[in-house]
Design an enzyme around this catalytic site. Structure first.
Site, PDB file in Angstrom:
ATOM      1  N   GLU A  50       0.769  -1.386  -0.171  1.00  0.00           N
ATOM      2  CA  GLU A  50      -0.090  -0.176   0.108  1.00  0.00           C
ATOM      3  C   GLU A  50       0.691   1.247   0.017  1.00  0.00           C
ATOM      4  O   GLU A  50       0.315   2.224  -0.588  1.00  0.00           O
ATOM      5  CB  GLU A  50      -0.990  -0.015   1.243  1.00  0.00           C
ATOM      6  CG  GLU A  50      -2.078  -1.045   1.042  1.00  0.00           C
ATOM      7  CD  GLU A  50      -2.078  -2.263   1.601  1.00  0.00           C
ATOM      8  OE1 GLU A  50      -0.765  -2.649   1.931  1.00  0.00           O
ATOM      9  OE2 GLU A  50      -2.696  -3.204   1.648  1.00  0.00           O
ATOM     10  N   PHE A 112     -11.740  -7.122  13.348  1.00  0.00           N
ATOM     11  CA  PHE A 112     -10.552  -7.706  12.548  1.00  0.00           C
ATOM     12  C   PHE A 112     -10.226  -6.320  11.645  1.00  0.00           C
ATOM     13  O   PHE A 112     -11.189  -5.963  10.973  1.00  0.00           O
ATOM     14  CB  PHE A 112     -11.002  -8.888  11.876  1.00  0.00           C
ATOM     15  CG  PHE A 112      -9.817  -9.308  10.886  1.00  0.00           C
ATOM     16  CD1 PHE A 112      -8.776  -9.694  11.465  1.00  0.00           C
ATOM     17  CD2 PHE A 112     -10.407  -9.483   9.542  1.00  0.00           C
ATOM     18  CE1 PHE A 112      -7.696 -10.066  10.637  1.00  0.00           C
ATOM     19  CE2 PHE A 112      -9.303  -9.759   8.891  1.00  0.00           C
ATOM     20  CZ  PHE A 112      -8.019 -10.347   9.096  1.00  0.00           C
ATOM     21  N   GLN A 113      -9.338  -6.366  11.367  1.00  0.00           N
ATOM     22  CA  GLN A 113      -8.577  -5.318  10.510  1.00  0.00           C
ATOM     23  C   GLN A 113      -8.998  -3.707  10.863  1.00  0.00           C
ATOM     24  O   GLN A 113      -9.414  -3.072  10.060  1.00  0.00           O
ATOM     25  CB  GLN A 113      -8.461  -5.509   9.300  1.00  0.00           C
ATOM     26  CG  GLN A 113      -7.811  -6.689   8.782  1.00  0.00           C
ATOM     27  CD  GLN A 113      -7.443  -6.919   7.269  1.00  0.00           C
ATOM     28  OE1 GLN A 113      -8.361  -6.878   6.480  1.00  0.00           O
ATOM     29  NE2 GLN A 113      -6.384  -7.481   6.798  1.00  0.00           N
ATOM     30  N   LYS A 162     -17.629  -0.384   5.698  1.00  0.00           N
ATOM     31  CA  LYS A 162     -17.996  -1.544   4.703  1.00  0.00           C
ATOM     32  C   LYS A 162     -19.533  -1.470   4.233  1.00  0.00           C
ATOM     33  O   LYS A 162     -19.962  -1.647   3.225  1.00  0.00           O
ATOM     34  CB  LYS A 162     -17.639  -3.074   5.209  1.00  0.00           C
ATOM     35  CG  LYS A 162     -17.692  -4.086   4.195  1.00  0.00           C
ATOM     36  CD  LYS A 162     -17.162  -5.387   4.483  1.00  0.00           C
ATOM     37  CE  LYS A 162     -17.158  -6.373   3.110  1.00  0.00           C
ATOM     38  NZ  LYS A 162     -16.568  -7.855   3.683  1.00  0.00           N
ATOM     39  N   MET A 479      24.345   8.656   2.555  1.00  0.00           N
ATOM     40  CA  MET A 479      24.146  10.352   3.346  1.00  0.00           C
ATOM     41  C   MET A 479      24.496   9.876   4.709  1.00  0.00           C
ATOM     42  O   MET A 479      25.153  10.752   5.538  1.00  0.00           O
ATOM     43  CB  MET A 479      22.798  10.925   3.265  1.00  0.00           C
ATOM     44  CG  MET A 479      22.742  12.007   3.747  1.00  0.00           C
ATOM     45  SD  MET A 479      23.892  13.439   2.580  1.00  0.00           S
ATOM     46  CE  MET A 479      22.853  13.845   1.332  1.00  0.00           C
TER      47      MET A 479
END
Lengths: 580, 164
Positions: A50, A112-113, A162, A479
């Site tokens: 993602e 969940f999630q 949802k 760096m």
């Protein structure tokens, strides 16, 4: 037309003119993915992580000026997207991120999630919304695009539970043509009195300096800027984010300023008597030591965001407005004004600047038997005729790309300037390549950064994206190593990358072409060979000098006139002398 | 310097956390913060008491204005204004001497005793923050069981008003 929430969402994107949707499916967004299945208006690009979806959308936005759009699921989908959202926020990139959420009834139950996406993203978005009623969905999406793309742009998150996208619940669809928000009325035009004051001050300058930033690129004000700079005949420098808004090889351009800016740009900043900052925000990497920033200058600042003005540096003439509009007004006032720039003073000023320029601060060892990273970028410029879209990751390679590529046009230099996000380059290049399939898109990276989003090589294969990856492989987190050399007495704590993968084989495993370049004499021919493969992704693993540093360098907290210089500066004829 | 900032903000879920989050993320002080809906239920009025140099206060007002939910903002302390705070304070009042003294102090401060038990008085007092502080000091010899302060609410004097 009666549509479900999921269908409404997809229709909104279509009506908003969204070409590409970068995303990754998951439980909370399955209804939306189902609605995407049977349509061809919005092209979904399936990334491998993602974070890459947000960077790809970001790259697309930076190159096109249009908002990037992302769709991710709830929980880990949203948290993985946060780095990309924060990256876009720091650089004011317009983006709309749709995150799935657990059903309204389950919010707050540790489902969940489930994660509080609105809460987690709040500090790194321009605004965010939680849609609690399907009837608000279309208007919320409209508002999200409106907020993301107007004023000072930025990412907007829309969290969609949802149940809102339930295919069984349908309502009439209507996408509003425009929205009016009483609490959000971005200002466009600058105050005429302030503009006049600024023009008068500019024309009274003896040692003027023009300092511009990403706001000129974002505000599409390059043309206005060029006219403004040429009318006045004043020196100009840009920040890392402003590169390309003014042509790199124009004699009035002093190069980039700041921590790794040119000697002439930083010295001119320090000595100027009138400074005009245009779409730049006085970032700490630009200002150096605040107390010694432009000590003799009266400062004019044009910015669309009032909170950028006098945030770190107090300015004398603030102008809030869209950079393009304000510059238009200034240009017409300059035309009308009977006063002209002080030619005598300006000639003297330029003489001084030329003496700084003669130091040739960007010199490096051109006779080395090792591949110099600077040379790679210079050859890259030649091969691509300076016309490529160049994305980068973060570190030494980013600075070298900024210093040595030479950008003529805005929107072509795409990097994470504010947040400094490693892993940005490759996914950003995907977004750019999708937007401009015919253009050459290069990702300049290092062997450290590229591994942070390397999984996207797979996405590139799926969509046939012929990005050219130029990896400056110095076997160090360069760096970090440079800072450890300068400030930690060579204690290279965890900056050496052991067990590097065989990037050629890795690239081949992903179905692309990999080329390793180790010898100086192979550099140009191999790079030419790579860029001749127009339709293939090529990973150039270029073994560069391990100990090369980025010069000049202003150490953190030091003033503009306090620079570490390259040992090769000021001695173009005989570099050996200084070294021995 | 102490400043009072009044805000009209969209009465939406999360609006308060945007303001609170801004203060914590940027390291600004909040001395008190009050919020409640106005006569227009779609708008909330917030009063924030904060401290900082003029420069910080300027940044605070700009950053607050930048929040999309903020409709309008006014720095009350830059002009003539009235501020009030309400306090509910529960004091031990078991003996006759205690009851008399607490009642007398409440009267002096123009407070109201709003709840009485055989052992306690609960007093309601409204005024400036300083007045409330003084009342608490005056109660030094008594046992304070509970103090509840509302935080400051403020309004500009005269015709000046914060409205859309």
């Amino acid at each position: 037309m009666e549509l479900s929430g999921a269908e409404i969402l997809v229709h909104c994107l279509k009506d908003e003119g969204v070409e590409y949707l970068f995303g990754y499916p998951g439980g909370a967004v399955l209804h939306i993915y189902d609605a995407l299945y049977n349509q061809e208006d919005v092209n979904h690009i399936l990334v491998r992580h993602e974070q890459a979806a947000t960077h790809a959308a970001d790259g697309y936005a930076r190159a096109t000026g249009k908002p990037g759009v992302v769709l991710v699921t709830s929980g880990p989908g949203a948290t993985n997207a946060v780095t990309g959202i924060a990256t876009a926020y720091m650089d004011s990139i317009p983006m709309v991120v749709i995150t799935g959420q657990v059903a309204t009834a389950n919010i707050g139950s540790d489902a969940f999630q489930e994660v509080d996406s609105v809460g987690i993203t709040r500090p790194c978005v321009k605004h965010n919304f939680l849609v609690k009623d399907i009837h608000d969905l279309a208007e919320t999406i409209k508002k999200a695009f409106y907020v993301a793309t107007t004023g000072r742009p930025g990412p907007v998150v829309v969290d969609v539970p949802k149940d809102i996208t339930d295919p069984n619940i349908k309502i009439p669809y209507h996408y509003p043509k425009q929205v009016n928000m009483r609490s959000y009325q971005p200002k466009v035009k600058g105050h005429p009195g302030q503009i006049k004051k600024a023009v008068d001050l500019l024309l009274s300058a003896k040692r003027p300096m023009i300092y511009t930033g990403g706001g000129v690129v974002l505000g599409n004000a390059s043309e206005q800027l060029r006219k403004f700079v040429r009318t006045l005949g004043y020196p100009i420098t840009t920040t890392l984010m402003g590169l390309g808004s003014y042509p790199w090889n124009d004699p009035q351009f002093l190069g980039m300023l700041g921590m790794h800016g040119t000697y002439e740009a930083n010295m001119a900043m320090h000595d100027c008597d009138v400074l005009i900052a245009i779409g730049a925000r006085f970032d700490d990497r630009v200002t150096g030591k605040i107390a010694e920033f432009c000590p003799d200058a009266e400062i004019i600042h044009i910015d669309i965001d009032p909170s950028s003005i006098s945030k770190t540096i107090t300015v004398d003439v603030p102008i809030v407005g869209n950079v393009a509009d304000v510059l238009d007004d200034m240009n017409s006032q300059l035309e009308l004004s009977s006063k002209k720039p002080n030619k005598k003073a300006l000639d003297q000023w330029w003489k001084l600047i030329e003496s700084w320029r003669a130091k040739k601060c960007m010199s490096y060892d051109r006779n080395s038997d090792q591949i110099k990273p600077q040379a790679v970028i210079e050859i890259l410029h030649e091969i691509t005729k300076g016309n490529a879209y160049v994305t980068s990751d973060v570190g030494q390679h980013q600075m070298w790309a900024a210093q040595y590529y030479g950008f003529d046009k805005p929107n072509r230099w795409i990097n994470s300037g504010g947040l400094g996000t490693m892993g940005f380059g490759l996914p950003a290049a995907m977004g750019v390549q999708l937007a401009f399939p015919e253009e050459t898109v290069v990702c300049v990276t290092g062997e450290g950064s590229i591994q942070m989003c390397i999984q996207e090589l797979s996405t590139c294969l799926q969509y046939g994206l012929p990005v050219k990856i130029v990896a400056l492989n110095n076997r160090y987190l360069g760096m970090v190593r440079q800072w450890q050399e300068f400030f930690y007495q060579n204690r290279y704590s965890h900056s050496y990358m052991e067990s590097l993968p065989d990037f050629v084989k890795l690239t081949e495993a992903y179905g692309h072409v990999g080329i390793r370049i180790e010898r100086v004499e192979d550099l140009r021919p191999e790079m030419e060979r790579a860029f001749a493969m127009k339709d293939r992704l090529v990973f150039l693993d270029i073994v560069t000098d391990q100990t090369e540093n980025v010069y000049p360098m202003i150490a953190q907290g030091k003033a503009h006139n306090d620079m570490h210089m390259s040992p090769y500066a000021d001695l173009p004829q005989d570099p050996e002398r200084e070294l021995s | 310097m102490r400043h009072i900032i009044s805000i009209l903000i969209e009465n939406e879920a999360g609006a308060l956390s945007r303001v609170a989050g801004l203060f914590s993320a940027r390291g600004y002080n909040i001395e008190s913060l009050t919020v409640a809906p106005t006569e227009d239920p779609s708008l909330s009025r917030m009063t924030i008491v904060t401290t900082g140099t003029d420069r910080i206060i300027e940044q605070i007002t700009k950053q607050l204005n930048k929040l999309i939910d903020v409709v309008k903002l006014m720095e009350l302390s830059s002009g003539s204004h009235i501020e009030r705070e309400m306090m509910l304070i529960k004091v031990k009042a078991a003996t006759m001497a205690q009851r008399e003294d607490v009642k007398r102090l409440a009267d002096i401060f123009r407070g109201h005793i709003i709840d009485v038990t055989t052992t306690t008085y609960t007093i309601e007092l409204t005024g400036s923050g300083q007045k409330l502080d003084s009342f608490i000091e005056a109660l030094a010899e008594h046992k304070i069981l509970e103090t509840v302060r509302s935080g400051v609410s403020g309004i500009a004097r005269g015709e000046k008003s914060l409205q859309i």
